[in-house]
Scaffold this active site. Structure first.
Site: not given
Ligand SMILES: Cc1cc2nc3c(=O)[nH]c(=O)nc-3n(C[C@H](O)[C@H](O)[C@H](O)COP(=O)(O)OP(=O)(O)OC[C@H]3O[C@@H](n4cnc5c(N)ncnc54)[C@H](O)[C@@H]3O)c2cc1C
Length: 514
Positions: A11-12, A14, A45, A47, A111, A227, A273, A334, A369, A374
């Site tokens: 629930s991020g 994606a 943070q 963007g 950036e 990072h 990076r 990171h 990257r 991302s």
């Molecule tokens: C501190 C930080 C700063 C960043 N800054 C940037 C930025 O400025 N710009 C940018 O483009 N990217 C940035 N990134 C990278 C970016 O945030 C991530 O790559 C992106 O948000 C990932 O999204 P996602 O939905 O794939 O994963 P996530 O947002 O991590 O969501 C994953 C989800 O899957 C769930 N999950 C995992 N395993 C299971 C399971 N087995 N069963 C059920 N649920 C599960 C988790 O609970 C969570 O809800 C940053 C990352 C970090 C850590």
């Protein structure tokens, strides 16, 4: 109901963005292992990158992404990313993400390794939080079914195609099977492999481990981005000091106050990076310290406090006024460039199984990257999953990468009969010390052997922590074995025993279980 058109794990950005699109096309269930906002997304943070500025173009965005990727980007995927970016940003604006503006226009910042200001942000440096809050409130309004505290533990396959997913209710300890037509893994990264990391505690490589065990191809795992600048204060978990701080004029200094980055790269503080992270490692070795500093004291304090309110507040809460004093920083794990191999439509090699977000590898990042690409990748390729799964959709065959691939299985190590099972902290220490920013054959072999032993000694998982540890050990093996196989340095993967890139290694390392 136990059957859905779409089951989305995570629930991020994606998971939620995909769910919001999917509900237009069928029934949707989201399962997530913590609460809805436990994810990496809310920590983002800097963007999102998109070529919407006057002096920018998708072509320029394409070129910057290719340059950062160190020869391993899938060019066609990068074209798609750069071309479709502006439309996907409009989607976020329509969902209500409050991007910062200047004189009525979306504000864009610079950036590292971008050739023009191209980064949209929200709340200054709270972009991810605004996105997560907006999408989760949209999901709530749309009455999308979200099961919290529900951990996906196994992908169910029947006759070579996805049938559903097995999940553990973390509150009651009971397991349940959910069936679906399409299973979309949006499980995020694996930063918890490393002792110092910027990631949320949910980033334990679950999607990689589940997909690998189900027979999916896993690619580019040796490329883990460190990072360069995470806050390094005793007793404080590494907190990201965004690249945008250097984009706005922040300067790196060593403990003696010397501005060192121009000794390592012509772009100085705005070098890619991986170069900045390694330069910091060298500089700390030279000075005998475990940290360097970011200096923003020369910037008007209003710029710092308004542009980086989140960072300013976090540091202040830990006794540091960054407008007056230097910020101690060091590199931290990171972002996972590799992942579950998908085509341009988010499809894996298993029918009905899709991957989106950090757990997927679409080929846009190559070996490194480009900052802020991302979350953009999530939007562009999640949308494409929906196009692919739309009823009656006509889809052209995905172009295969021109870059060669070599396929491997995990090594069959002879390990001692009895090996003490790993602890979470021992696993993190092992990866940081042996598979970290600078690796070599000796350190990697030691890690490969330890991980293989740990995998054999792990008891059957029963609860969330034990499943996560299992998943981290398997994901760690994929990272470590790929890093050992790749006898060169490229992008984020640096081998001190093979410090140059080699034309022979301009290929992807792909693992499959079967
Ligand atoms: C501190 C930080 C700063 C960043 N800054 C940037 C930025 O400025 N710009 C940018 O483009 N990217 C940035 N990134 C990278 C970016 O945030 C991530 O790559 C992106 O948000 C990932 O999204 P996602 O939905 O794939 O994963 P996530 O947002 O991590 O969501 C994953 C989800 O899957 C769930 N999950 C995992 N395993 C299971 C399971 N087995 N069963 C059920 N649920 C599960 C988790 O609970 C969570 O809800 C940053 C990352 C970090 C850590």
């Amino acid at each position: 109901m136990n059957y859905y058109d779409y089951i989305i794990v995570g629930s991020g950005i994606a998971g939620l963005y995909t769910a919001l699109l999917a509900r237009e096309q069928g029934s949707v269930l989201v399962i997530t292992k913590g609460s809805i906002d436990d994810c990496n997304t809310k920590h983002a943070q800097g963007g999102i990158a998109a070529a919407i500025g006057k002096n920018d173009s998708p072509e320029l965005h394409f070129q910057d992404t290719i340059a950062a990727g160190a020869g391993l980007c899938h060019e066609e995927a990068v074209r798609i990313l750069a071309n479709e970016a502006p439309d996907r940003i409009s989607d976020l604006v329509n969902f209500g993400v409050p991007f910062d503006t200047v004189n009525g226009e979306i504000a864009l910042t610079m950036e590292a390794a971008h050739s023009v200001p191209r980064i949209l942000h929200a709340g200054g440096d709270a972009t991810g939080e605004h996105i997560e809050v907006t999408l989760s409130s949209q999901a709530q309004s749309a009455k999308i079914q979200v099961l919290e505290d529900c951990l996906a533990t196994e992908i169910l396959i029947e006759k070579g195609a996805v049938k559903g997913v097995r999940a553990l209710d973390c509150r009651t300890g009971s397991t349940e099977e959910f069936n679906c037509r399409y299973l979309i893994l949006a499980t995020g990264g694996a930063g918890q492999l490393f002792k110092f990391n910027t990631n949320s505690e949910v980033a334990t490589g679950d999607g990689i481990a589940l997909a690998f065990k189900a027979g999916a191809e896993i690619v580019d795992m040796e490329f883990f981005q460190f990072h360069p600048t995470a806050l390094r204060l005793p007793g404080v978990t590494p907190f990201l000091i965004s690249e945008a701080v250097r984009g706005e004029g922040g300067i790196l200094r060593n403990v003696e106050g010397y501005r060192f980055m121009s000794d390592y790269a012509p772009e100085a503080d705005l070098a890619p990076r991986d170069i900045v992270a390694r330069s910091i490692v060298y500089e700390t070795k030279k000075t005998g310290s475990d940290r360097v500093f970011i200096d923003v004291t020369h910037l008007p304090s209003r710029v710092t406090t308004t542009r980086f309110p989140h960072i300013y507040r976090f540091c202040l809460d830990h006794g540091l006024d960054i407008t007056k004093g230097l910020v101690p920083v060091a590199p931290a794990a990171h972002y996972m460039m590799g992942g579950i191999k998908t085509n341009f439509w988010g499809e894996t090699n298993i029918a009905g199984l899709f991957a989106a977000g950090e757990t997927a590898c679409t080929g846009v990042h190559g070996a490194n990257r480009l900052a802020s690409n991302s979350m953009l990748e999530v939007l562009v390729f999640s949308k494409r999953i929906m196009e692919k799964t739309r009823k009656g959709a006509k889809i052209e065959a995905a172009t295969t990468s021109k870059i060669e691939e070599t396929h491997y299985s995990l090594s069959q190590k002879q390990v001692p009969e009895v090996v003490p099972p790993p602890s979470f902290s021992a696993l993190q220490e092992l990866h940081w010390e042996k598979v970290g920013i600078i690796r070599n054959k000796e350190s990697l072999i030691e890690a490969v052997n330890t991980l293989a032993g740990w995998q054999k000694s792990l008891p059957q998982p029963t609860d969330r922590p034990s499943y996560e540890l299992n998943n981290l050990v398997l994901t760690g093996r994929l990272v470590t074995e790929a890093a050992l196989i790749r006898e060169e340095s490229r992008g984020a993967h640096f081998r001190s025993d093979f410090p140059q890139s080699s034309a022979k290694w301009k290929r992807h390392i792909v693992f499959t279980a079967k």
